[in-house]
Design a protein around this motif. Structure first.
Motif, PDB file in Angstrom:
ATOM      1  N   LEU A  70       0.823  -1.206   0.000  1.00 45.12           N
ATOM      2  CA  LEU A  70       0.000   0.000   0.000  1.00 45.12           C
ATOM      3  C   LEU A  70       0.859   1.259   0.000  1.00 45.12           C
ATOM      4  CD1 LEU A  70      -2.776  -1.072   2.533  1.00 45.12           C
ATOM      5  CD2 LEU A  70      -3.053  -0.743   0.066  1.00 45.12           C
ATOM      6  N   LEU A  71       1.921   1.263   0.802  1.00 43.40           N
ATOM      7  CA  LEU A  71       2.794   2.430   0.846  1.00 43.40           C
ATOM      8  C   LEU A  71       3.536   2.616  -0.475  1.00 43.40           C
ATOM      9  CD1 LEU A  71       4.156   2.026   4.473  1.00 43.40           C
ATOM     10  CD2 LEU A  71       2.874   3.992   3.609  1.00 43.40           C
ATOM     11  N   SER A  72       3.976   1.522  -1.077  1.00 37.87           N
ATOM     12  CA  SER A  72       4.637   1.619  -2.382  1.00 37.87           C
ATOM     13  C   SER A  72       3.680   2.153  -3.434  1.00 37.87           C
ATOM     14  CB  SER A  72       5.182   0.252  -2.799  1.00 37.87           C
ATOM     15  OG  SER A  72       5.711   0.316  -4.107  1.00 37.87           O
ATOM     16  N   ARG A  73       2.449   1.655  -3.447  1.00 37.11           N
ATOM     17  CA  ARG A  73       1.462   2.121  -4.418  1.00 37.11           C
ATOM     18  C   ARG A  73       1.178   3.610  -4.240  1.00 37.11           C
ATOM     19  NH1 ARG A  73      -4.657  -0.319  -5.138  1.00 37.11           N
ATOM     20  NH2 ARG A  73      -4.904   0.573  -3.051  1.00 37.11           N
ATOM     21  N   ALA A  74       1.301   4.094  -3.003  1.00 37.55           N
ATOM     22  CA  ALA A  74       1.059   5.508  -2.727  1.00 37.55           C
ATOM     23  C   ALA A  74       2.254   6.388  -3.071  1.00 37.55           C
ATOM     24  CB  ALA A  74       0.689   5.693  -1.259  1.00 37.55           C
ATOM     25  N   GLY A  75       3.346   5.761  -3.533  1.00 29.71           N
ATOM     26  CA  GLY A  75       4.486   6.536  -4.004  1.00 29.71           C
ATOM     27  C   GLY A  75       5.661   6.631  -3.060  1.00 29.71           C
ATOM     28  N   HIS A  76       5.640   5.883  -1.968  1.00 31.97           N
ATOM     29  CA  HIS A  76       6.745   5.941  -1.015  1.00 31.97           C
ATOM     30  C   HIS A  76       7.815   4.910  -1.378  1.00 31.97           C
ATOM     31  CE1 HIS A  76       4.436   8.705   1.420  1.00 31.97           C
ATOM     32  NE2 HIS A  76       3.398   7.890   1.313  1.00 31.97           N
ATOM     33  N   ARG A  77       9.024   5.140  -0.903  1.00 31.71           N
ATOM     34  CA  ARG A  77      10.155   4.247  -1.178  1.00 31.71           C
ATOM     35  C   ARG A  77      10.194   3.172  -0.101  1.00 31.71           C
ATOM     36  NH1 ARG A  77      15.271   8.041  -1.604  1.00 31.71           N
ATOM     37  NH2 ARG A  77      16.262   5.988  -1.746  1.00 31.71           N
ATOM     38  N   VAL A  78       9.891   1.948  -0.487  1.00 36.59           N
ATOM     39  CA  VAL A  78       9.724   0.863   0.473  1.00 36.59           C
ATOM     40  C   VAL A  78      10.798  -0.195   0.249  1.00 36.59           C
ATOM     41  CG1 VAL A  78       8.194  -0.958   1.307  1.00 36.59           C
ATOM     42  CG2 VAL A  78       7.240   1.257   0.607  1.00 36.59           C
TER      43      VAL A  78
ATOM     44  N   ARG B 110       5.081  13.859  15.333  1.00 33.02           N
ATOM     45  CA  ARG B 110       5.649  12.759  14.540  1.00 33.02           C
ATOM     46  C   ARG B 110       4.629  11.644  14.359  1.00 33.02           C
ATOM     47  NH1 ARG B 110      11.157  10.432  15.035  1.00 33.02           N
ATOM     48  NH2 ARG B 110      10.857  10.519  12.789  1.00 33.02           N
ATOM     49  N   LEU B 111       3.885  11.334  15.411  1.00 36.44           N
ATOM     50  CA  LEU B 111       2.845  10.315  15.298  1.00 36.44           C
ATOM     51  C   LEU B 111       1.758  10.768  14.323  1.00 36.44           C
ATOM     52  CD1 LEU B 111       2.449   9.300  19.059  1.00 36.44           C
ATOM     53  CD2 LEU B 111       3.702   8.061  17.277  1.00 36.44           C
ATOM     54  N   ASP B 112       1.359  12.032  14.425  1.00 38.04           N
ATOM     55  CA  ASP B 112       0.311  12.546  13.540  1.00 38.04           C
ATOM     56  C   ASP B 112       0.753  12.492  12.081  1.00 38.04           C
ATOM     57  OD1 ASP B 112      -1.416  13.061  15.631  1.00 38.04           O
ATOM     58  OD2 ASP B 112      -0.791  15.153  15.851  1.00 38.04           O
ATOM     59  N   ALA B 113       2.012  12.828  11.823  1.00 35.70           N
ATOM     60  CA  ALA B 113       2.505  12.816  10.441  1.00 35.70           C
ATOM     61  C   ALA B 113       2.517  11.401   9.878  1.00 35.70           C
ATOM     62  CB  ALA B 113       3.905  13.424  10.388  1.00 35.70           C
ATOM     63  N   LEU B 114       2.969  10.440  10.671  1.00 35.95           N
ATOM     64  CA  LEU B 114       2.972   9.058  10.203  1.00 35.95           C
ATOM     65  C   LEU B 114       1.553   8.560   9.994  1.00 35.95           C
ATOM     66  CD1 LEU B 114       4.447   6.461   9.490  1.00 35.95           C
ATOM     67  CD2 LEU B 114       4.491   5.883  11.930  1.00 35.95           C
ATOM     68  N   ALA B 115       0.646   8.934  10.887  1.00 35.45           N
ATOM     69  CA  ALA B 115      -0.755   8.524  10.741  1.00 35.45           C
ATOM     70  C   ALA B 115      -1.340   9.071   9.445  1.00 35.45           C
ATOM     71  CB  ALA B 115      -1.568   8.998  11.937  1.00 35.45           C
ATOM     72  N   ARG B 116      -1.031  10.305   9.111  1.00 32.26           N
ATOM     73  CA  ARG B 116      -1.538  10.879   7.849  1.00 32.26           C
ATOM     74  C   ARG B 116      -0.996  10.119   6.647  1.00 32.26           C
ATOM     75  NH1 ARG B 116      -0.617  15.792  10.671  1.00 32.26           N
ATOM     76  NH2 ARG B 116       1.426  16.030   9.652  1.00 32.26           N
ATOM     77  N   THR B 117       0.273   9.765   6.709  1.00 26.98           N
ATOM     78  CA  THR B 117       0.881   9.029   5.599  1.00 26.98           C
ATOM     79  C   THR B 117       0.224   7.667   5.414  1.00 26.98           C
ATOM     80  OG1 THR B 117       3.020  10.141   5.863  1.00 26.98           O
ATOM     81  CG2 THR B 117       3.028   7.990   4.765  1.00 26.98           C
ATOM     82  N   LEU B 118       0.037   6.947   6.518  1.00 30.02           N
ATOM     83  CA  LEU B 118      -0.578   5.624   6.434  1.00 30.02           C
ATOM     84  C   LEU B 118      -2.032   5.724   5.980  1.00 30.02           C
ATOM     85  CD1 LEU B 118       0.902   4.087   9.713  1.00 30.02           C
ATOM     86  CD2 LEU B 118       1.411   3.337   7.373  1.00 30.02           C
ATOM     87  N   THR B 119      -2.750   6.702   6.483  1.00 31.40           N
ATOM     88  CA  THR B 119      -4.148   6.869   6.096  1.00 31.40           C
ATOM     89  C   THR B 119      -4.273   7.167   4.610  1.00 31.40           C
ATOM     90  OG1 THR B 119      -4.801   7.612   8.297  1.00 31.40           O
ATOM     91  CG2 THR B 119      -6.232   8.239   6.484  1.00 31.40           C
ATOM     92  N   ALA B 120      -3.392   8.006   4.101  1.00 31.93           N
ATOM     93  CA  ALA B 120      -3.428   8.336   2.676  1.00 31.93           C
ATOM     94  C   ALA B 120      -3.151   7.109   1.805  1.00 31.93           C
ATOM     95  CB  ALA B 120      -2.419   9.440   2.364  1.00 31.93           C
TER      96      ALA B 120
END
Length: 301
Positions: free
Chosen positions: A23-31, A161-171
Motif C-alpha cells: 500500500l505504501l509503495s502504491r502511494a508513491g513511497h520508497r519501500v 511525529r505520530l500525527d505525520a505518520l498517521a496521515r501518511t498511512l491513512t493516505a
C-alpha cells in the motif's frame, strides 16, 4: 517526517507487513522489505501481489534486502514475537537514521520494552492493527477483511511525529488514529486477543464453535483478562468483548490457531505468558488462563 515521499523499511513482509509495504509503495513511497535471501530475491523480481476486496488487486514494486543498509524515516516491524530477536539483527543500529521511528505491529504488550532497551524511547511507536491478511506465498498477500484499522501510540514520541505518520498511512489506505495512551492501546488489543487466541488454539475450533461449545470458559477467560487489563491501567468491559466475539463470522480463526495448524511456533508466551505475568504482578487470580497456557505448552513440546 512530512507528508512527502517517505523512506520506509518493512521488517517481515508477511500478511501484515506485506500488505502495508504494498500500500505504501502504491502511494508513491520508497519501500524496502527486509527478509531472508530467498524472500528478498522474490520480492525484488516480482514485487508484492495483493488480492483485496477493500483495496483491489494490484502489484507493487518494492526494494528488498536481508538487512537495512541505508537510513529510513520509519521501520515497520511486522514479524511474529517468536521471531523478533532474530529479525532485529536485520536493522543494525548504525544503519538507522537519527530520527528513524520504529513501529512494531506485534501481538502482546511486552515488546515495546524490548525495543526501548535497544533504541531511544522517543523512537519507539507501538501500533495495533485490526486486519485479516495472510501471506499465501512469497510476495502474495490475501487480504480478506473489509477493514484495515491501525491504532498508533508512543508515550515518549512527540505527537507531531505520530500525527505525520498517521496521515501518511491513512493516505495509503488504512484507517489510522493516534491514541494518547500506549498502555490502553496495547491492552485493548490484548484483552480481545488473548481469549480468542487461547481458546481457538486449545480446542482447534473456529470462533463460532468456541463461543457456543465453550461459552462458560470463554466468559471466564474474558473476565480474567478484563481484570488484568484494568489493573494495568486499561479498563476493559467483558460484555463488550463478548458482543464482539458474537459478531464475528463463525468460521473466524485466530492467527495462533493458524500457526498451530501449520506447525509454526506459537506466540504463547507473548500472549498467554504476558497475561499471566501481569496477573501475578497485580495479584489477580487467573486459573483459566493458567490452565490453558499449561495445556497448550504441553501440547507443543
Amino acid at each position: 517526517m512530512t507528508n512527502d515521499t517517505l523512506r520506509v523499511a518493512v521488517l517481515g513482509p508477511g500478511g501484515v507487513g506485506g500488505l502495508l509495504a504494498a500500500l505504501l509503495s502504491r502511494a508513491g513511497h520508497r519501500v524496502t522489505c527486509l527478509a531472508g535471501e530467498d524472500t528478498a530475491a522474490a520480492l525484488r523480481t516480482d514485487g508484492i501481489r495483493v488480492h483485496s476486496a477493500q483495496f483491489g488487486d494490484f502489484t507493487a514494486r518494492v526494494d528488498a534486502d536481508t538487512e537495512l543498509r541505508v537510513p529510513v524515516d520509519a521501520v515497520l516491524i511486522a514479524v511474529k514475537h517468536t521471531a523478533l530477536d532474530a529479525a532485529l539483527t536485520r536493522i543494525p543500529a548504525p544503519a538507522l537514521g537519527d530520527d528513524t521511528l520504529l513501529v512494531p505491529f506485534l501481538n502482546g504488550v511486552e515488546h515495546p520494552d524490548v525495543l526501548r532497551a535497544l533504541h531511544r524511547p522517543d523512537r519507539v511507536a507501538p501500533a495495533v492493527i485490526r486486519v485479516e491478511s495472510t501471506r499465501v506465498a512469497r510476495g502474495v498477500i490475501e487480504h480478506a477483511s473489509p477493514f484495515t484499522e491501525i491504532d498508533l501510540a508512543g508515550d515518549a514520541v512527540p505527537r507531531p511525529r505520530l500525527d505525520a505518520l498517521a496521515r501518511t498511512l491513512t493516505a495509503a489506505g488504512p484507517t489510522v488514529r493516534v491514541l494518547p495512551d500506549e498502555t490502553a492501546a496495547l491492552w485493548a488489543k490484548m484483552a480481545f486477543l488473548a481469549p480468542f487466541a487461547l481458546l481457538t488454539t486449545r480446542y482447534g475450533l473456529p470462533l463460532g464453535e468456541v463461543r457456543t461449545r465453550h461459552r462458560e470458559e470463554l466468559i471466564a477467560l474474558v473476565e480474567e483478562t478484563a481484570a488484568v487489563s484494568g489493573a494495568c491501567g486499561a479498563p476493559a468491559e467483558p460484555a463488550q468483548a463478548l458482543a464482539r466475539y458474537d459478531a464475528f463470522a463463525p468460521t473466524t480463526k485466530s492467527s495462533m490457531q493458524r500457526d498451530a495448524e501449520a506447525s509454526r511456533p506459537l506466540e504463547l508466551d507473548a500472549i498467554g505468558g504476558a497475561l499471566l505475568r501481569a496477573a501475578e504482578r497485580h495479584g489477580i487470580p487467573a486459573p483459566v488462563t493458567t490452565r490453558l497456557v499449561r495445556e497448550l505448552a504441553a501440547a507443543t513440546r
